[in-house]
Design an enzyme around this catalytic site. Structure first.
Site, PDB file in Angstrom:
ATOM      1  N   SER B  55       0.285  -9.175   1.696  1.00 55.22           N
ATOM      2  CA  SER B  55      -0.668  -8.176   1.215  1.00 55.22           C
ATOM      3  C   SER B  55      -0.960  -7.219   2.353  1.00 55.22           C
ATOM      4  O   SER B  55      -0.981  -7.628   3.519  1.00 55.22           O
ATOM      5  CB  SER B  55      -1.990  -8.822   0.771  1.00 55.22           C
ATOM      6  OG  SER B  55      -1.853  -9.425  -0.482  1.00 55.22           O
ATOM      7  N   SER B  63      -6.896   8.702   1.609  1.00 58.21           N
ATOM      8  CA  SER B  63      -7.274   7.517   0.809  1.00 58.21           C
ATOM      9  C   SER B  63      -6.482   6.282   1.247  1.00 58.21           C
ATOM     10  O   SER B  63      -6.679   5.806   2.351  1.00 58.21           O
ATOM     11  CB  SER B  63      -7.223   7.747  -0.694  1.00 58.21           C
ATOM     12  OG  SER B  63      -8.270   8.629  -1.069  1.00 58.21           O
ATOM     13  N   CYS B  83      -6.246  11.715  -1.993  1.00 60.19           N
ATOM     14  CA  CYS B  83      -7.257  12.714  -2.343  1.00 60.19           C
ATOM     15  C   CYS B  83      -6.708  14.117  -2.093  1.00 60.19           C
ATOM     16  O   CYS B  83      -5.870  14.311  -1.222  1.00 60.19           O
ATOM     17  CB  CYS B  83      -8.515  12.508  -1.510  1.00 60.19           C
ATOM     18  SG  CYS B  83      -9.474  11.129  -2.119  1.00 60.19           S
TER      19      CYS B  83
END
Lengths: 127, 127
Positions: B55, B63, B83
């Site tokens: 992960s 962002s 963004c």
């Protein structure tokens, strides 16, 4: 581990401008939100922007929580993604929403890891 | 900064099992993906799970990018959220998809920070 997951996308408006600009506060809220939902915290990374705004992530064993805050708009963009069916991501997102003083919360839940993406109907509520 | 953003949710299947389990490779791919899209990298945090799976997140000025890999299923769950309108998140997600050797890529784009969440129709393609 099963690939099945639940991804809550929450748009928070009318939040506290002060809180949205406080990195330490947001980081603590996010760690607490993960723990309250029953998640296991693995990595924590937050970043403060100039002149304002905070972005950050908590990686949990069950996936992640993220935030991008726009204090000047009272807006926070939240994601809470949890794998498996043991944890309800809404527990974390509702806690975050309350902690940031959101006036309105718009939530959409996206099932992950289950084949075709089928997005549930967005739920907007005034808090 | 304007709140408007584009959030690409990509479900990658049939990926290379070896690559999905290689933290260093995935981290490099994600940083490269951010840079190729024209983003500015701020924080990088990746975690390797036992017995398998990675992960991780790259926080960018615009962002974030995240991954959760399930090598045993050949599946990777990807988010690329940018963004503003300067960066196309699909540039990053397509690069990641190719780098992980995905056989199929299912993508849905969620507009963020623009009021009610309206999810565009998912696009699935065999690569």
């Amino acid at each position: 581990m099963d690939t099945m997951g639940r991804h809550v996308i929450a748009e928070l408006w009318g939040c506290s401008i002060e809180k949205l600009n406080d990195l330490n506060y947001i980081e603590q809220v996010f760690v607490d939100a993960a723990l309250r939902a029953g998640a296991e915290v693995r990595e924590v990374a937050f970043h403060k922007f100039a002149p304002h705004g905070v972005s950050g992530v908590v990686i949990i064993s069950e996936s992640h929580l993220t935030i991008h805050s726009f204090p000047e708009h009272g807006y926070a963009s939240i994601d809470v993604y949890t794998c498996g069916d043991r944890i309800d991501p809404n527990v974390a997102s509702n806690y975050i929403s309350e902690a940031l003083g959101a006036e309105t919360q718009e939530v959409v839940e996206v099932p992950r890891g289950m084949g075709p993406v089928q997005v549930k109907k967005p739920i907007a509520k005034v808090l």
